[in-house]
Design a protein around this motif. Structure first.
Motif, mmCIF file in Angstrom:
data_model
loop_
_atom_site.group_PDB
_atom_site.id
_atom_site.type_symbol
_atom_site.label_atom_id
_atom_site.label_comp_id
_atom_site.label_asym_id
_atom_site.label_seq_id
_atom_site.Cartn_x
_atom_site.Cartn_y
_atom_site.Cartn_z
ATOM 1 N N ARG A 182 0.816 -1.219 0.000
ATOM 2 C CA ARG A 182 0.000 0.000 0.000
ATOM 3 C C ARG A 182 0.850 1.270 0.000
ATOM 4 O O ARG A 182 0.344 2.363 -0.217
ATOM 5 C CB ARG A 182 -0.912 0.033 1.240
ATOM 6 C CG ARG A 182 -1.902 -1.099 1.361
ATOM 7 C CD ARG A 182 -3.133 -0.918 0.493
ATOM 8 N NE ARG A 182 -3.636 0.429 0.453
ATOM 9 C CZ ARG A 182 -4.712 0.876 1.063
ATOM 10 N NH1 ARG A 182 -5.426 0.072 1.782
ATOM 11 N NH2 ARG A 182 -5.084 2.134 0.939
ATOM 12 N N MET A 183 2.135 1.141 0.261
ATOM 13 C CA MET A 183 3.033 2.300 0.284
ATOM 14 C C MET A 183 3.332 2.747 -1.144
ATOM 15 O O MET A 183 3.371 1.928 -2.066
ATOM 16 C CB MET A 183 4.370 1.920 0.930
ATOM 17 C CG MET A 183 4.300 1.641 2.379
ATOM 18 S SD MET A 183 5.938 1.103 2.969
ATOM 19 C CE MET A 183 5.441 0.419 4.543
ATOM 20 N N PRO A 184 3.579 4.037 -1.336
ATOM 21 C CA PRO A 184 4.069 4.473 -2.647
ATOM 22 C C PRO A 184 5.368 3.734 -2.991
ATOM 23 O O PRO A 184 6.199 3.475 -2.111
ATOM 24 C CB PRO A 184 4.331 5.969 -2.453
ATOM 25 C CG PRO A 184 3.470 6.370 -1.298
ATOM 26 C CD PRO A 184 3.429 5.158 -0.397
ATOM 27 N N ALA A 185 5.529 3.394 -4.254
ATOM 28 C CA ALA A 185 6.711 2.638 -4.691
ATOM 29 C C ALA A 185 8.013 3.350 -4.321
ATOM 30 O O ALA A 185 9.003 2.710 -3.964
ATOM 31 C CB ALA A 185 6.643 2.371 -6.192
ATOM 32 N N GLU B 46 19.773 10.588 4.975
ATOM 33 C CA GLU B 46 19.844 10.435 3.516
ATOM 34 C C GLU B 46 18.529 9.878 2.970
ATOM 35 O O GLU B 46 18.042 10.321 1.925
ATOM 36 C CB GLU B 46 21.017 9.532 3.129
ATOM 37 C CG GLU B 46 22.368 10.161 3.351
ATOM 38 C CD GLU B 46 22.771 11.157 2.281
ATOM 39 O OE1 GLU B 46 22.232 11.129 1.165
ATOM 40 O OE2 GLU B 46 23.671 11.973 2.569
ATOM 41 N N ALA B 47 17.949 8.918 3.662
ATOM 42 C CA ALA B 47 16.672 8.345 3.217
ATOM 43 C C ALA B 47 15.559 9.390 3.279
ATOM 44 O O ALA B 47 14.733 9.491 2.355
ATOM 45 C CB ALA B 47 16.319 7.122 4.069
ATOM 46 N N VAL B 48 15.531 10.160 4.336
ATOM 47 C CA VAL B 48 14.519 11.212 4.478
ATOM 48 C C VAL B 48 14.654 12.232 3.343
ATOM 49 O O VAL B 48 13.646 12.654 2.755
ATOM 50 C CB VAL B 48 14.615 11.887 5.869
ATOM 51 C CG1 VAL B 48 13.789 13.166 5.923
ATOM 52 C CG2 VAL B 48 14.169 10.918 6.960
ATOM 53 N N ASP C 181 4.473 14.766 0.112
ATOM 54 C CA ASP C 181 4.789 15.737 1.165
ATOM 55 C C ASP C 181 4.957 15.069 2.531
ATOM 56 O O ASP C 181 5.719 15.545 3.366
ATOM 57 C CB ASP C 181 3.693 16.802 1.269
ATOM 58 C CG ASP C 181 3.677 17.744 0.078
ATOM 59 O OD1 ASP C 181 4.687 17.810 -0.657
ATOM 60 O OD2 ASP C 181 2.646 18.413 -0.135
ATOM 61 N N ASP C 182 4.230 13.985 2.762
ATOM 62 C CA ASP C 182 4.278 13.297 4.053
ATOM 63 C C ASP C 182 5.353 12.211 4.126
ATOM 64 O O ASP C 182 5.588 11.647 5.193
ATOM 65 C CB ASP C 182 2.921 12.672 4.361
ATOM 66 C CG ASP C 182 1.833 13.713 4.507
ATOM 67 O OD1 ASP C 182 2.136 14.830 4.979
ATOM 68 O OD2 ASP C 182 0.677 13.413 4.146
ATOM 69 N N ALA D 269 8.534 12.453 6.720
ATOM 70 C CA ALA D 269 8.214 12.140 8.118
ATOM 71 C C ALA D 269 7.925 10.651 8.297
ATOM 72 O O ALA D 269 8.340 10.042 9.293
ATOM 73 C CB ALA D 269 7.017 12.968 8.580
ATOM 74 N N PHE D 270 7.232 10.055 7.331
ATOM 75 C CA PHE D 270 6.926 8.622 7.394
ATOM 76 C C PHE D 270 8.216 7.801 7.388
ATOM 77 O O PHE D 270 8.424 6.925 8.231
ATOM 78 C CB PHE D 270 6.021 8.229 6.226
ATOM 79 C CG PHE D 270 5.776 6.748 6.123
ATOM 80 C CD1 PHE D 270 5.002 6.099 7.064
ATOM 81 C CD2 PHE D 270 6.314 6.023 5.077
ATOM 82 C CE1 PHE D 270 4.775 4.732 6.972
ATOM 83 C CE2 PHE D 270 6.095 4.667 4.971
ATOM 84 C CZ PHE D 270 5.324 4.014 5.922
ATOM 85 N N VAL D 271 9.091 8.081 6.434
ATOM 86 C CA VAL D 271 10.357 7.356 6.320
ATOM 87 C C VAL D 271 11.184 7.541 7.594
ATOM 88 O O VAL D 271 11.750 6.584 8.123
ATOM 89 C CB VAL D 271 11.132 7.804 5.054
ATOM 90 C CG1 VAL D 271 12.582 7.361 5.091
ATOM 91 C CG2 VAL D 271 10.433 7.286 3.798
#
Length: 136
Positions: free
Chosen positions: A78-81, A108-110, A119-120, A123-125
């Motif tokens: 369900r996550m964006p690719a 780096e991942a963020v 946009d979100d 914060a999710f990562v």
């Protein structure tokens, strides 16, 4: 931009492309390797990009399990690719590459998520990788 940052972007491109097209990551990696052979000026970023992608391939089940466990109500499919690819890179660096400090792997991942996803996503990562870092 550092060679490692460029390499992470290249790894993101490979993982994302493979995911979206439904190809095996190894197939996409081989195509990129062929292209990279003609770009000697980008060799430094290619070597680390390949290390990342090979690491994700080798540890895919463990990486995806960590993401699923720590993503709090978000299933991988369900996550964006882009987020999936960024998280896989971040988890590999956190758990399987001792040369990258956890804070650097997360930052780096963020940054990749902020640049290439929603946009979100930053914060999710950050939340997922911080939880994984604390639990390891």
């Amino acid at each position: 931009m550092s060679a490692r940052s460029k390499a992470r972007k290249r790894a993101l491109d490979i993982l994302f492309q493979s995911d979206v097209r439904g190809d095996e990551v190894a197939v996409t990696l081989a195509a990129e390797a062929k292209r990279a052979a003609g770009e000697p000026a980008r060799e430094a970023s290619w070597l680390y990009a390949r290390e990342i992608v090979d690491g994700v391939i080798d540890h895919r089940d463990d990486i995806d399990e960590q993401i699923s466990t720590h993503s709090r109500d978000w299933k991988l499919d369900r996550m964006p690719a882009v987020d999936r690819a960024v998280l896989r890179i971040g988890v590999w660096e956190l758990l399987f590459n001792d040369q990258v400090p956890p804070a650097v792997a997360i930052d780096e991942a963020v940054e990749l998520a902020k640049e290439f996803s929603t946009d979100d996503s930053g914060a999710f990562v950050h939340g997922v990788l911080a939880r994984i870092s604390r639990s390891s």
